[in-house]
Structure formats: C-alpha cells, structure tokens
Design a protein around this motif. Structure first.
Motif, PDB file in Angstrom:
ATOM      1  N   PRO A  69     -11.319 -22.216  38.014  1.00  0.00           N
ATOM      2  CA  PRO A  69     -11.061 -23.765  37.800  1.00  0.00           C
ATOM      3  C   PRO A  69      -9.701 -23.830  36.205  1.00  0.00           C
ATOM      4  O   PRO A  69      -8.882 -24.274  36.678  1.00  0.00           O
ATOM      5  N   ASP A  70     -10.382 -23.133  35.696  1.00  0.00           N
ATOM      6  CA  ASP A  70      -9.609 -22.902  34.246  1.00  0.00           C
ATOM      7  C   ASP A  70      -8.208 -22.549  34.261  1.00  0.00           C
ATOM      8  O   ASP A  70      -7.206 -22.327  33.305  1.00  0.00           O
ATOM      9  N   GLU A  71      -8.539 -21.275  34.882  1.00  0.00           N
ATOM     10  CA  GLU A  71      -7.284 -20.857  34.875  1.00  0.00           C
ATOM     11  C   GLU A  71      -5.435 -20.800  36.055  1.00  0.00           C
ATOM     12  O   GLU A  71      -4.688 -20.563  36.133  1.00  0.00           O
ATOM     13  N   ALA A  72      -5.952 -21.613  36.656  1.00  0.00           N
ATOM     14  CA  ALA A  72      -5.364 -22.497  37.729  1.00  0.00           C
ATOM     15  C   ALA A  72      -5.646 -23.938  37.666  1.00  0.00           C
ATOM     16  O   ALA A  72      -5.970 -24.120  39.288  1.00  0.00           O
ATOM     17  N   PRO A  73      -5.231 -24.967  36.546  1.00  0.00           N
ATOM     18  CA  PRO A  73      -6.185 -26.369  36.648  1.00  0.00           C
ATOM     19  C   PRO A  73      -5.207 -26.660  37.161  1.00  0.00           C
ATOM     20  O   PRO A  73      -5.738 -27.961  37.777  1.00  0.00           O
ATOM     21  N   ASP A  74      -4.280 -26.722  37.997  1.00  0.00           N
ATOM     22  CA  ASP A  74      -2.837 -27.577  38.843  1.00  0.00           C
ATOM     23  C   ASP A  74      -2.741 -27.032  39.116  1.00  0.00           C
ATOM     24  O   ASP A  74      -1.705 -26.414  39.685  1.00  0.00           O
ATOM     25  N   PHE A  75      -2.066 -27.519  40.969  1.00  0.00           N
ATOM     26  CA  PHE A  75      -1.266 -26.480  41.835  1.00  0.00           C
ATOM     27  C   PHE A  75      -0.013 -26.384  41.247  1.00  0.00           C
ATOM     28  O   PHE A  75       0.854 -25.577  41.997  1.00  0.00           O
ATOM     29  N   GLY A  76       0.551 -26.815  40.664  1.00  0.00           N
ATOM     30  CA  GLY A  76       1.931 -26.963  40.307  1.00  0.00           C
ATOM     31  C   GLY A  76       1.839 -25.571  39.427  1.00  0.00           C
ATOM     32  O   GLY A  76       3.306 -25.031  39.751  1.00  0.00           O
ATOM     33  N   GLY A  77       1.225 -25.159  39.065  1.00  0.00           N
ATOM     34  CA  GLY A  77       1.219 -23.481  37.942  1.00  0.00           C
ATOM     35  C   GLY A  77       1.193 -22.216  38.856  1.00  0.00           C
ATOM     36  O   GLY A  77       1.413 -21.072  39.347  1.00  0.00           O
ATOM     37  N   LEU A  78       0.149 -23.183  39.814  1.00  0.00           N
ATOM     38  CA  LEU A  78      -0.448 -21.823  40.915  1.00  0.00           C
ATOM     39  C   LEU A  78       0.576 -21.134  41.581  1.00  0.00           C
ATOM     40  O   LEU A  78       1.307 -19.528  42.562  1.00  0.00           O
ATOM     41  N   VAL A  79       1.685 -22.408  42.498  1.00  0.00           N
ATOM     42  CA  VAL A  79       2.712 -22.074  43.348  1.00  0.00           C
ATOM     43  C   VAL A  79       3.489 -21.113  42.306  1.00  0.00           C
ATOM     44  O   VAL A  79       4.113 -20.417  42.756  1.00  0.00           O
ATOM     45  N   GLU A  80       3.558 -22.046  41.007  1.00  0.00           N
ATOM     46  CA  GLU A  80       5.055 -21.512  40.131  1.00  0.00           C
ATOM     47  C   GLU A  80       4.851 -19.333  40.152  1.00  0.00           C
ATOM     48  O   GLU A  80       5.581 -18.990  39.953  1.00  0.00           O
ATOM     49  N   GLN A  81       3.407 -19.285  39.956  1.00  0.00           N
ATOM     50  CA  GLN A  81       3.256 -18.383  39.282  1.00  0.00           C
ATOM     51  C   GLN A  81       3.317 -17.311  40.973  1.00  0.00           C
ATOM     52  O   GLN A  81       4.255 -15.969  41.527  1.00  0.00           O
ATOM     53  N   SER A  82       3.055 -17.262  42.419  1.00  0.00           N
ATOM     54  CA  SER A  82       2.265 -17.801  43.491  1.00  0.00           C
ATOM     55  C   SER A  82       4.513 -17.122  43.756  1.00  0.00           C
ATOM     56  O   SER A  82       5.280 -15.979  44.530  1.00  0.00           O
ATOM     57  N   ARG A  83       5.131 -17.823  43.087  1.00  0.00           N
ATOM     58  CA  ARG A  83       6.712 -17.891  42.891  1.00  0.00           C
ATOM     59  C   ARG A  83       7.309 -16.251  42.937  1.00  0.00           C
ATOM     60  O   ARG A  83       8.417 -15.953  43.344  1.00  0.00           O
ATOM     61  N   SER A  84       7.020 -16.259  41.808  1.00  0.00           N
ATOM     62  CA  SER A  84       7.206 -15.005  41.409  1.00  0.00           C
ATOM     63  C   SER A  84       7.317 -14.121  41.808  1.00  0.00           C
ATOM     64  O   SER A  84       7.743 -12.904  41.466  1.00  0.00           O
ATOM     65  N   THR A  85       5.912 -13.474  43.048  1.00  0.00           N
ATOM     66  CA  THR A  85       6.076 -12.447  43.395  1.00  0.00           C
ATOM     67  C   THR A  85       7.084 -12.128  44.374  1.00  0.00           C
ATOM     68  O   THR A  85       7.650 -11.185  45.704  1.00  0.00           O
ATOM     69  N   GLY A  86       7.900 -13.273  44.525  1.00  0.00           N
ATOM     70  CA  GLY A  86       8.834 -13.021  45.839  1.00  0.00           C
ATOM     71  C   GLY A  86       8.598 -13.007  47.167  1.00  0.00           C
ATOM     72  O   GLY A  86       9.933 -13.226  48.259  1.00  0.00           O
ATOM     73  N   GLN A  87       7.133 -13.617  47.475  1.00  0.00           N
ATOM     74  CA  GLN A  87       6.556 -14.139  48.529  1.00  0.00           C
ATOM     75  C   GLN A  87       6.428 -15.165  49.010  1.00  0.00           C
ATOM     76  O   GLN A  87       6.019 -16.249  48.416  1.00  0.00           O
ATOM     77  N   ASN A  88       7.653 -15.456  50.107  1.00  0.00           N
ATOM     78  CA  ASN A  88       7.525 -16.990  50.961  1.00  0.00           C
ATOM     79  C   ASN A  88       6.095 -17.271  51.262  1.00  0.00           C
ATOM     80  O   ASN A  88       5.767 -16.524  51.916  1.00  0.00           O
ATOM     81  N   TRP A  89       5.501 -18.417  51.523  1.00  0.00           N
ATOM     82  CA  TRP A  89       4.468 -18.920  51.594  1.00  0.00           C
ATOM     83  C   TRP A  89       4.608 -20.264  52.779  1.00  0.00           C
ATOM     84  O   TRP A  89       5.319 -21.244  52.133  1.00  0.00           O
ATOM     85  N   ASP A  90       3.653 -20.433  53.637  1.00  0.00           N
ATOM     86  CA  ASP A  90       3.737 -22.072  54.055  1.00  0.00           C
ATOM     87  C   ASP A  90       2.127 -22.192  53.897  1.00  0.00           C
ATOM     88  O   ASP A  90       2.194 -23.858  53.982  1.00  0.00           O
ATOM     89  N   VAL A  91       1.531 -21.658  53.645  1.00  0.00           N
ATOM     90  CA  VAL A  91      -0.101 -22.386  53.439  1.00  0.00           C
ATOM     91  C   VAL A  91      -0.737 -21.608  52.853  1.00  0.00           C
ATOM     92  O   VAL A  91      -0.981 -20.181  53.127  1.00  0.00           O
ATOM     93  N   VAL A  92      -1.577 -22.431  52.038  1.00  0.00           N
ATOM     94  CA  VAL A  92      -2.561 -21.503  51.415  1.00  0.00           C
ATOM     95  C   VAL A  92      -4.314 -21.565  51.487  1.00  0.00           C
ATOM     96  O   VAL A  92      -4.159 -22.589  51.116  1.00  0.00           O
ATOM     97  N   PHE A  93      -5.516 -20.862  51.859  1.00  0.00           N
ATOM     98  CA  PHE A  93      -6.652 -20.709  51.890  1.00  0.00           C
ATOM     99  C   PHE A  93      -7.179 -20.650  50.721  1.00  0.00           C
ATOM    100  O   PHE A  93      -7.019 -19.679  49.954  1.00  0.00           O
TER     101      PHE A  93
END
Length: 133
Positions: free
Chosen positions: A60-84
């Motif tokens: 939880p400390d490595e991903a305290p807010d969803f915006g940061g997590l989304v930004e990291q995921s977008r940097s992969t170049g992969q589009n996504w619709d839902v995260v489990f």
C-alpha cells in the motif's frame, strides 16, 4: 464496503498484518468468433472477454494513490479497461515479498483468464469499484 481504491488502501492499512496488493490490469476484447448480437453489445460497453495485459504487486505504501498506479501502468504502453485487485497478508509485521507474491499473482492471472473473477475487486480507470457480470 470497499467502493474505491482509496477505500481499499485504508482497509489494507487497518489490517493486523502488513499487506501486499496484487494487480492484474485487463483489456476488454471481443472474440474473433463473436456473433452480431455480441458485437453490438460490445459496442455498447457490454460483454466481451477480459484479457490480462499487465500484472504487478505493490505494498500500500508503494501505491498510495490510484493516479500514480494508473500513470505507471500507462507507461507500459498497454491499454486497459479494468484492474482486478487482491491482497496478501504478511506475518510478523512484514508484508509478503515480491517473490512470495509471484505464484499467487500468476494464479490470479490464470483465474481471470478462465473468467473466475469473484474473489477479486474490479476497479475502473478512475479507481471506482465496478460490478461485472
């Protein structure tokens, strides 16, 4: 009741043992053999198959807010619709390590591929819990 990513982070921090969160980001896709009705439903945002495209584990400390997590995921170049999301409890005050999370994360990916999603929290791109099915 967890209705958002921030609720999830608060809940994970209130657990007796330290937590590690498992994330599987999925893209909605229409199978090649889809019927005309299935294609129409998919265009309305219904149906389709969820294909895992990114998986990662974090405390939880490595991903305290969803915006940061989304930004990291977008940097992969992969589009996504839902995260489990799923959580693993540690022991002795220590969160599970990334190595300890590898097998459960792999099993989570396979479970989602098979359509078994009931044990996971699905979140949309804004970090809100969604109901699937």
């Amino acid at each position: 009741m967890i209705s958002s990513y921030s609720d999830l982070i608060q809940a994970s921090r209130s657990q007796q043992e330290a937590q590690r969160l498992l994330f599987v980001f999925c893209r909605a896709e229409l199978p090649d053999e889809a019927s005309a009705d299935e294609q129409a439903a998919f265009e309305r945002g219904e149906g389709g198959a969820l294909t895992p495209v990114i998986c990662v584990d974090k405390t939880p400390d490595e991903a305290p807010d969803f915006g940061g997590l989304v930004e990291q995921s977008r940097s992969t170049g992969q589009n996504w619709d839902v995260v489990f999301v799923a959580a693993m409890s540690g022991r002795g005050g220590m969160a599970p390590s990334t190595d300890e999370a590898q097998q459960p994360l792999t099993m989570m990916v396979e479970s989602i591929r098979l359509g078994h999603i009931g044990n996971y929290l699905p979140l949309d791109a804004e970090g809100n819990a969604v109901s699937l099915g």
